[in-house]
Design a protein around this motif. Structure first.
Motif, PDB file in Angstrom:
ATOM      1  N   LYS A  70       0.201   3.435  -3.641  1.00 15.24           N
ATOM      2  CA  LYS A  70      -0.597   3.851  -4.172  1.00 15.24           C
ATOM      3  C   LYS A  70      -0.508   5.430  -3.764  1.00 15.24           C
ATOM      4  O   LYS A  70       0.253   5.858  -3.871  1.00 15.24           O
ATOM      5  N   LYS A  71      -2.030   6.549  -4.495  1.00 14.48           N
ATOM      6  CA  LYS A  71      -1.677   7.388  -4.777  1.00 14.48           C
ATOM      7  C   LYS A  71      -2.019   8.380  -2.868  1.00 14.48           C
ATOM      8  O   LYS A  71      -1.756   9.784  -3.652  1.00 14.48           O
TER       9      LYS A  71
ATOM     10  N   LEU B 204      -2.717   4.798   6.275  1.00  9.33           N
ATOM     11  CA  LEU B 204      -3.509   2.969   6.393  1.00  9.33           C
ATOM     12  C   LEU B 204      -2.337   1.590   6.085  1.00  9.33           C
ATOM     13  O   LEU B 204      -2.027   0.722   6.788  1.00  9.33           O
TER      14      LEU B 204
ATOM     15  N   THR C  25     -10.760  11.716   6.513  1.00  7.46           N
ATOM     16  CA  THR C  25     -11.595  11.433   4.965  1.00  7.46           C
ATOM     17  C   THR C  25     -12.816  12.196   5.375  1.00  7.46           C
ATOM     18  O   THR C  25     -12.683  12.964   4.141  1.00  7.46           O
TER      19      THR C  25
ATOM     20  N   ARG D 238      -4.422   6.287   2.255  1.00  5.67           N
ATOM     21  CA  ARG D 238      -4.302   5.052   2.064  1.00  5.67           C
ATOM     22  C   ARG D 238      -2.911   5.332   2.268  1.00  5.67           C
ATOM     23  O   ARG D 238      -2.717   3.303   3.095  1.00  5.67           O
TER      24      ARG D 238
ATOM     25  N   GLU E 126     -12.472   9.153  -2.612  1.00  7.55           N
ATOM     26  CA  GLU E 126     -12.396   9.579  -3.476  1.00  7.55           C
ATOM     27  C   GLU E 126     -11.205   8.412  -3.968  1.00  7.55           C
ATOM     28  O   GLU E 126     -10.098   8.488  -2.771  1.00  7.55           O
ATOM     29  N   TRP E 127     -11.227   7.974  -5.381  1.00  8.94           N
ATOM     30  CA  TRP E 127     -10.080   7.096  -5.494  1.00  8.94           C
ATOM     31  C   TRP E 127      -9.139   7.198  -6.309  1.00  8.94           C
ATOM     32  O   TRP E 127      -9.428   7.879  -7.386  1.00  8.94           O
ATOM     33  N   LEU E 128      -8.263   7.682  -5.752  1.00  8.64           N
ATOM     34  CA  LEU E 128      -7.080   7.873  -6.749  1.00  8.64           C
ATOM     35  C   LEU E 128      -5.974   6.951  -7.681  1.00  8.64           C
ATOM     36  O   LEU E 128      -5.738   7.067  -8.677  1.00  8.64           O
ATOM     37  N   GLY E 129      -6.575   5.802  -7.206  1.00  7.88           N
ATOM     38  CA  GLY E 129      -5.707   4.939  -8.082  1.00  7.88           C
ATOM     39  C   GLY E 129      -4.033   4.336  -7.682  1.00  7.88           C
ATOM     40  O   GLY E 129      -3.973   5.667  -6.440  1.00  7.88           O
TER      41      GLY E 129
ATOM     42  N   ALA F  65     -12.816   1.931   3.679  1.00 10.71           N
ATOM     43  CA  ALA F  65     -11.056   1.492   3.988  1.00 10.71           C
ATOM     44  C   ALA F  65      -9.837   1.714   5.753  1.00 10.71           C
ATOM     45  O   ALA F  65     -10.058   0.485   5.263  1.00 10.71           O
ATOM     46  N   VAL F  66     -11.025   2.855   5.857  1.00  8.00           N
ATOM     47  CA  VAL F  66     -10.744   2.995   7.329  1.00  8.00           C
ATOM     48  C   VAL F  66     -11.220   1.080   7.864  1.00  8.00           C
ATOM     49  O   VAL F  66     -10.523   1.693   9.314  1.00  8.00           O
TER      50      VAL F  66
ATOM     51  N   ALA G 232       0.867  -1.062   0.078  1.00 12.79           N
ATOM     52  CA  ALA G 232      -0.170  -0.276   0.268  1.00 12.79           C
ATOM     53  C   ALA G 232       1.040   0.870   0.068  1.00 12.79           C
ATOM     54  O   ALA G 232       0.875   2.107  -0.719  1.00 12.79           O
TER      55      ALA G 232
ATOM     56  N   ALA H  13      -8.604  -2.997   3.328  1.00 13.08           N
ATOM     57  CA  ALA H  13      -8.503  -1.538   3.183  1.00 13.08           C
ATOM     58  C   ALA H  13      -7.442  -0.791   2.209  1.00 13.08           C
ATOM     59  O   ALA H  13      -7.451   0.305   1.512  1.00 13.08           O
ATOM     60  N   VAL H  14      -6.547  -2.029   1.787  1.00  7.01           N
ATOM     61  CA  VAL H  14      -6.101  -1.413   0.288  1.00  7.01           C
ATOM     62  C   VAL H  14      -6.328  -1.250  -0.672  1.00  7.01           C
ATOM     63  O   VAL H  14      -6.208  -0.376  -1.597  1.00  7.01           O
ATOM     64  N   GLU H  15      -7.360  -2.311  -0.956  1.00 11.13           N
ATOM     65  CA  GLU H  15      -8.386  -1.842  -2.490  1.00 11.13           C
ATOM     66  C   GLU H  15      -9.519  -1.317  -2.606  1.00 11.13           C
ATOM     67  O   GLU H  15      -9.993  -1.204  -3.600  1.00 11.13           O
ATOM     68  N   MET H  16      -9.995  -1.105  -1.576  1.00 11.43           N
ATOM     69  CA  MET H  16     -11.525  -0.980  -1.685  1.00 11.43           C
ATOM     70  C   MET H  16     -11.767   1.194  -1.692  1.00 11.43           C
ATOM     71  O   MET H  16     -10.750   1.513  -1.646  1.00 11.43           O
ATOM     72  N   ARG H  17     -12.499   1.255  -2.980  1.00  8.60           N
ATOM     73  CA  ARG H  17     -12.362   2.503  -3.236  1.00  8.60           C
ATOM     74  C   ARG H  17     -13.151   3.934  -2.673  1.00  8.60           C
ATOM     75  O   ARG H  17     -12.803   4.234  -2.294  1.00  8.60           O
ATOM     76  N   ASN H  18     -14.016   2.611  -1.890  1.00  6.46           N
ATOM     77  CA  ASN H  18     -14.251   4.095  -0.813  1.00  6.46           C
ATOM     78  C   ASN H  18     -13.574   4.249   0.843  1.00  6.46           C
ATOM     79  O   ASN H  18     -13.199   3.101   1.283  1.00  6.46           O
ATOM     80  N   LEU H  19     -13.205   5.951   0.572  1.00  6.22           N
ATOM     81  CA  LEU H  19     -12.031   5.710   1.728  1.00  6.22           C
ATOM     82  C   LEU H  19     -12.204   4.955   2.945  1.00  6.22           C
ATOM     83  O   LEU H  19     -11.744   5.006   4.390  1.00  6.22           O
TER      84      LEU H  19
END
Lengths: 116, 176
Positions: free
Chosen positions: A25-26, A33, B69, A30, B77-80, B27-28, A21, B18-24
């Motif tokens: 990640k950007k 986290l 958040t 995250r 906010e999913w920034l990829g 993820a928390v 992560a 937590a790492v891959e979920m789109r919604n922040l």
């Protein structure tokens, strides 16, 4: 004897998820986290190292002689480490929120472009 | 120890979510799952004080992260990912697991710790300190300077947070 090393491997997998992560990640939150997850994995590793088969929690019972106990020393140090982990997390979040206030985004690539 | 493996697998699943979920915000909350699972693992490994500390710390950490958040207009906010970073991350993870498996061969097996110093603590703690709880005897007596250092780190972190977050006396950006 799969039981002699499987918990360590699961623990290091958890650590790797955190490091992945941080590297990939950007979003700044995250990344935080990821740091938190890696922190948990390191604490878990130390506690795994001090577990003794058939051991009890290191608290003396009145009257009982020759209790088998788990190793208390890593437990005492991890207790310190957990609280310090919380403090560093709070500090990281404070810096991230300040950056968000200034740049309006958590995107680390855009924060880098706005330097100066 | 099957329950230990189940909870640890749940923790890894929570970490991946937590790492891959789109919604922040989700993820928390997934990190909250990891932390509470960690608390249960500590309990299974006979470390009750640490389980309690982890429970409290996890709740506070989730509250702090949710506060972060909330500054977003929409919490989704999913920034990829960065492509190079993803590659590096996967490579590093594979390397770490490999080195770890090699290194574990020289560690004492799970469930059979060395306990060189701890033998003395376990034998003498009651006579030396009078504490029934040996972990408390170590942090407050044998290694009290460590605890003092911890308090210093905590104080520094609190001062740091207050300095970064203060409103009064902060100049606007660009103001001399």
């Amino acid at each position: 004897m799969i039981h002699s090393w499987l918990p360590y491997v699961l623990c290091i997998l958890l650590f790797c998820v955190g490091v992945y992560a941080v590297l990939s990640k950007k979003n700044l939150i995250r990344i935080i986290l990821g740091i938190v997850i890696a922190d948990y994995a390191v604490n878990l590793f130390l506690i795994l190292l001090c577990w003794k088969k058939g051991g009890e929690a290191p608290i003396l019972q009145p009257g009982a002689m020759e209790q088998v106990m788990v190793d208390p020393l890593p437990q005492a140090l991890v207790l310190t480490s957990i609280v310090i982990g919380l403090a560093t997390t709070a500090f990281l979040v404070a810096i991230a929120m300040r950056l968000h206030e200034r740049y309006g985004t958590y995107d680390i690539t855009r924060i880098r472009e706005l330097r100066g | 120890m099957i329950e230990l493996y189940i909870v640890m697998a749940l923790m890894i699943a929570g970490a991946l979510a937590a790492v891959e979920m789109r919604n922040l915000l989700s993820a928390v909350i997934a990190v909250g799952v990891v932390g509470l699972g960690l608390s249960i693992v500590f309990l299974l490994l006979k470390a009750p004080e640490i389980a309690l500390t982890q429970l409290v710390v996890e709740i506070v950490a989730v509250i702090i992260l949710i506060r972060a958040t909330l500054t977003l207009e929409d919490s989704g906010e999913w920034l990829g990912s960065r492509p190079l970073g993803s590659l590096l991350g996967a490579l590093f993870a594979a390397l770490t697991v490999w080195v770890g498996i090699v290194a574990f061969k020289s560690l004492p097996a799970f469930g059979d710790p060395l306990m060189l110093v701890s033998q003395r603590y376990l034998a003498d703690a009651a006579a030396d300190t009078g504490a029934a709880n040996i972990v408390a005897a170590i942090i407050l007596d044998y290694r009290a300077y460590d605890t003092l250092g911890e308090a210093t780190v905590l104080f520094t972190a609190v001062v740091g947070v207050l300095t970064v977050m203060r409103r009064k006396g902060v100049k606007d950006h660009g103001e001399k």
